[in-house]
Scaffold this active site. Structure first.
Site, short mmCIF file in Angstrom:
data_model
loop_
_atom_site.label_atom_id
_atom_site.label_comp_id
_atom_site.label_asym_id
_atom_site.label_seq_id
_atom_site.Cartn_x
_atom_site.Cartn_y
_atom_site.Cartn_z
N CYS A 62 0.75 -1.24 -0.01
CA CYS A 62 0.14 0.03 0.00
C CYS A 62 0.92 1.29 -0.09
O CYS A 62 1.32 1.63 -1.13
CB CYS A 62 -0.95 0.10 1.14
SG CYS A 62 -2.30 0.89 0.94
N HIS A 89 -3.12 -5.03 1.84
CA HIS A 89 -2.38 -5.18 3.12
C HIS A 89 -2.46 -6.75 3.58
O HIS A 89 -3.42 -7.14 4.47
CB HIS A 89 -3.14 -4.41 4.15
CG HIS A 89 -3.19 -2.90 3.92
ND1 HIS A 89 -2.04 -2.37 4.51
CD2 HIS A 89 -3.89 -2.11 3.46
CE1 HIS A 89 -2.00 -1.14 4.20
NE2 HIS A 89 -3.15 -0.90 3.82
N GLU A 113 -0.63 -8.10 5.58
CA GLU A 113 -0.47 -8.00 7.11
C GLU A 113 -1.54 -7.81 7.95
O GLU A 113 -1.40 -8.01 9.23
CB GLU A 113 0.92 -7.14 7.29
CG GLU A 113 0.33 -5.72 7.33
CD GLU A 113 0.19 -5.06 6.02
OE1 GLU A 113 0.30 -5.77 4.85
OE2 GLU A 113 0.08 -3.52 5.88
N1 GLN Z 1 -3.22 6.17 0.79
C1 GLN Z 1 -2.15 5.99 1.63
C2 GLN Z 1 -0.95 6.68 1.08
O1 GLN Z 1 -1.09 7.71 0.22
C3 GLN Z 1 -2.01 4.56 1.79
C4 GLN Z 1 -2.85 3.63 2.48
C5 GLN Z 1 -2.29 2.70 3.22
O2 GLN Z 1 -1.27 2.38 3.14
N2 GLN Z 1 -3.60 1.89 3.78
O3 GLN Z 1 0.02 6.75 1.67
#
Ligand code: GLN
Length: 281
Positions: free
Chosen positions: A93, A249, A251
């Site tokens: 992410c 994710h 995790e």
């Molecule tokens: N939208 C977040 C960002 O730009 C990422 C979100 C996440 O890691 N759950 O960093």
């Protein structure tokens, strides 16, 4: 495996503890007799990064992670780790955003990328209304790897998630120039001319390892349209050589299968990298 492999988790912000938990679980599954062959470590300093053979950059807030990394003197060491030494690195992410060579919808002046994956990501792709959701994903690479079970389905947890909206073709410096022209887009600092060794190390192709199906169709059903580019689609998992990125994710699930798969990739890559060093000694 003769010497232990040290895997770091960047622990500046976000879900690093959850990664460490699943790494420990995955290690007991893939090396039941010798789980001590793995060492897992929270990374907050260049010295800690230095002793790692591989690294996870967790989900969280990419802007915050990049600011703290800059303040901790970690940005350049991270770029060298990923792009020059090409040590196995996985970003989830926010981690995927940081590993992209280019990112859209970034806060002005707020974000520096590490780079390493020749892709452009679109941050917060699913918008605010549907900030978080779960979807069952089909990830064929999980089936291909014997030790982690035979099913390819995996529970994808998406939280303000990015997607890979474009795979960048590398043509000298054009990529950087083209990308920089886009509004609210940041690019990782060019190492193309500055550091040909990094570029050479990044010569692997980007492989798409997972897609989120059905979104375009669902939106079309509701009479909404989405903008797509030729390579676009909801690409949610990619790999370029030793660098791996997921929009979701793993995790935040109880399921260690992707961690187990990734540790197997790390084991292969580390033995190759150690062999190469051995030969040049
Ligand atoms: N939208 C977040 C960002 O730009 C990422 C979100 C996440 O890691 N759950 O960093």
């Amino acid at each position: 495996m003769s010497t232990a492999i040290t895997v770091g988790v960047l622990a500046l912000q976000g879900a690093f503890y959850e990664h460490l938990k699943l790494l420990n679980l995955a290690a007991t599954q893939i090396s039941p007799n010798v789980p001590s062959n793995w060492r897992f470590l929270e990374v907050r300093t260049p010295g800690e990064l230095d002793i790692c053979d591989a690294l996870i950059i967790p989900g969280g807030e990419s802007t915050a992670i990049s600011l703290v990394a800059a303040r901790s003197g970690l940005l350049e060491p991270l770029r060298d780790f990923v792009k020059l030494y090409r040590k196995p690195t996985w970003g989830t992410c926010a981690g995927l955003i940081l590993l992209a060579e280019s990112a859209n919808r970034t806060k002005q002046g707020g974000q520096e990328l590490i780079g390493g994956l020749d892709v452009r990501v679109n941050r917060n792709h699913f918008g605010r209304q549907t900030e978080s959701f779960q979807a069952s994903l089909d990830l064929p690479f999980l089936r291909e790897s014997g030790a982690v079970g035979s099913s390819s389905s995996f529970p994808g947890v998406f939280i303000r998630a990015p997607v890979v909206e474009k795979i960048l073709l590398f043509v000298e410096e054009d990529v950087q120039v083209e990308e920089q022209k886009r509004e609210a887009t940041v690019v990782a600092p060019s190492r193309h001319t500055k550091d040909p060794a990094a570029r050479k190390a990044m010569s692997d192709h980007v492989e798409v390892l997972g897609k989120l199906p059905g979104r375009a169709a669902r939106l079309a059903d509701k009479g909404l349209s989405i903008e797509t580019e030729e390579e676009a689609g909801d690409i949610v998992a990619v790999r370029q050589g030793n660098v791996f990125g997921t929009s979701f994710h793993p995790e935040l699930t109880e399921n260690p299968r992707i961690h187990a798969w990734w540790l197997q990739q790390v084991e292969d890559a580390v033995s190759k990298l150690r062999e190469a060093v051995h030969q040049t000694e």
